[in-house]
Design an enzyme around this catalytic site. Structure first.
Site, PDB file in Angstrom:
ATOM      1  N   GLY A   1       0.813  -1.207   0.000  1.00  0.00           N
ATOM      2  CA  GLY A   1       0.000   0.000   0.000  1.00  0.00           C
ATOM      3  C   GLY A   1       0.843   1.252   0.000  1.00  0.00           C
TER       4      GLY A   1
ATOM      5  N   GLY B   1       1.972   3.076  -2.298  1.00  0.00           N
ATOM      6  CA  GLY B   1       3.055   3.129  -3.259  1.00  0.00           C
ATOM      7  C   GLY B   1       4.163   2.127  -3.059  1.00  0.00           C
TER       8      GLY B   1
ATOM      9  N   ASP C   1      -3.713   9.924   9.663  1.00  0.00           N
ATOM     10  CA  ASP C   1      -4.295   8.641   9.256  1.00  0.00           C
ATOM     11  C   ASP C   1      -4.227   7.639  10.414  1.00  0.00           C
ATOM     12  OD1 ASP C   1      -5.577   6.957   7.523  1.00  0.00           O
ATOM     13  OD2 ASP C   1      -3.766   6.307   6.484  1.00  0.00           O
TER      14      ASP C   1
END
Length: 285
Positions: A163, A165, A271
């Site tokens: 995930g 990138g 996040d």
């Protein structure tokens, strides 16, 4: 890794081709790439993909990523057999595109020499030549030149996740004699994602807290940045179901302390979620 024969199914526009591999542990990336090019001689194939358990495509560009794919497939194959099912072939999807030498589509260059006079780390396209990116590139150079781990000292064991990138692997550092988590990020990604990766790397490099994952080193090889960090053998919280209240209390305290530490240099974690909270079998969060 399982050493018994497996069947690899190459998916092409003109149809599928199955090939039996007697000893998958001896298979390397270039061997498989040659086999794909034999099937698709008209295309320039530089990589291939496979699907994980949720159907996401994972790209394979190197021997370590190939080993992670084979490890994942052998585990899946063993589970199918335990359930009395005939194992499915390992399906791979060739990617036709640019040659390896020009995969870095944004022209990002990194000079890892320690001499500041030769600093060309901000040699990027004019559209990216702003003060923020120059600062990030210079910081990236400093992090890379201070690294204590080289690519040849890493033995990749299995894939942990994918995930943002990059792909995260469990790996063993031969000289340091310790297990690491290594995030491998190809640089044929968007400019915005490059900035995020540089920011993440800079933050990890600067942090020193028992509530923030420990950063060990980073290195730059073949258009990929590898970030080596502490391995948390308990994984992330999203794999756990019901967590007792007294354990949740300890988790909450650790998360708040980690966020408080980050805020001291004015870093805001945007996040916060269970998949970004890691635990180990020593009870650390």
């Amino acid at each position: 890794m399982d050493t018994e024969a497996i069947v690899i199914r190459i998916k092409t526009p003109s149809g599928d081709m199955d090939s039996s591999v007697d000893c998958p542990s001896l298979l390397n990336f270039n061997d498989l790439l040659v086999a794909i090019r034999d099937v698709m001689p008209e295309a320039t194939v530089t990589a291939f993909e496979y699907e994980d358990e949720v159907g996401d495509r994972i790209t394979v560009r190197s021997d370590e990523e190939l080993k992670a794919m084979l490890s994942y497939y052998c585990n899946t194959m063993n589970e199918q057999r335990m359930n009395g099912l005939l194992p499915d072939p390992l399906q791979i999807f060739p990617r036709a595109g640019k040659t390896p030498g020009i995969r870095n589509i944004h022209g990002l260059k990194v000079n890892t020499r320690p001499n500041p006079a030769n600093d060309c780390t901000h040699a990027v396209p004019d559209s990216m030549a702003n003060n923020s990116l120059k600062k990030s590139s210079a910081e990236l150079k400093r992090i890379l030149t201070n690294g204590q781990i080289n690519a040849q000292d890493i033995h990749y064991q299995e894939q942990l996740g994918h995930g943002n990138g990059g792909t995260v692997y469990k790996a063993y550092h031969i000289h340091g004699k310790r297990v690491l988590a290594v995030k491998v990020i190809p640089l044929d990604i968007t400019v915005e994602l490059q900035k995020q990766i540089m920011s993440e790397l800079e933050i990890l490099y600067k942090c020193d807290s028992p509530y923030i994952i420990t950063f060990f080193s980073a290195f730059f090889v073949e258009n990929r940045i590898s970030i080596c960090t502490e391995f948390m053998d308990g994984g992330s919280l999203d794999v756990y179901k019901r967590i007792p209240e007294h354990v949740l209390g300890r988790i909450a305290v650790a998360v708040v302390k980690g966020l408080t530490y980050l805020w001291s240099p004015k870093i805001l974690h945007r996040d916060v979620k269970p998949s970004n909270m890691l635990v180990n079998t020593r009870g650390q969060v």
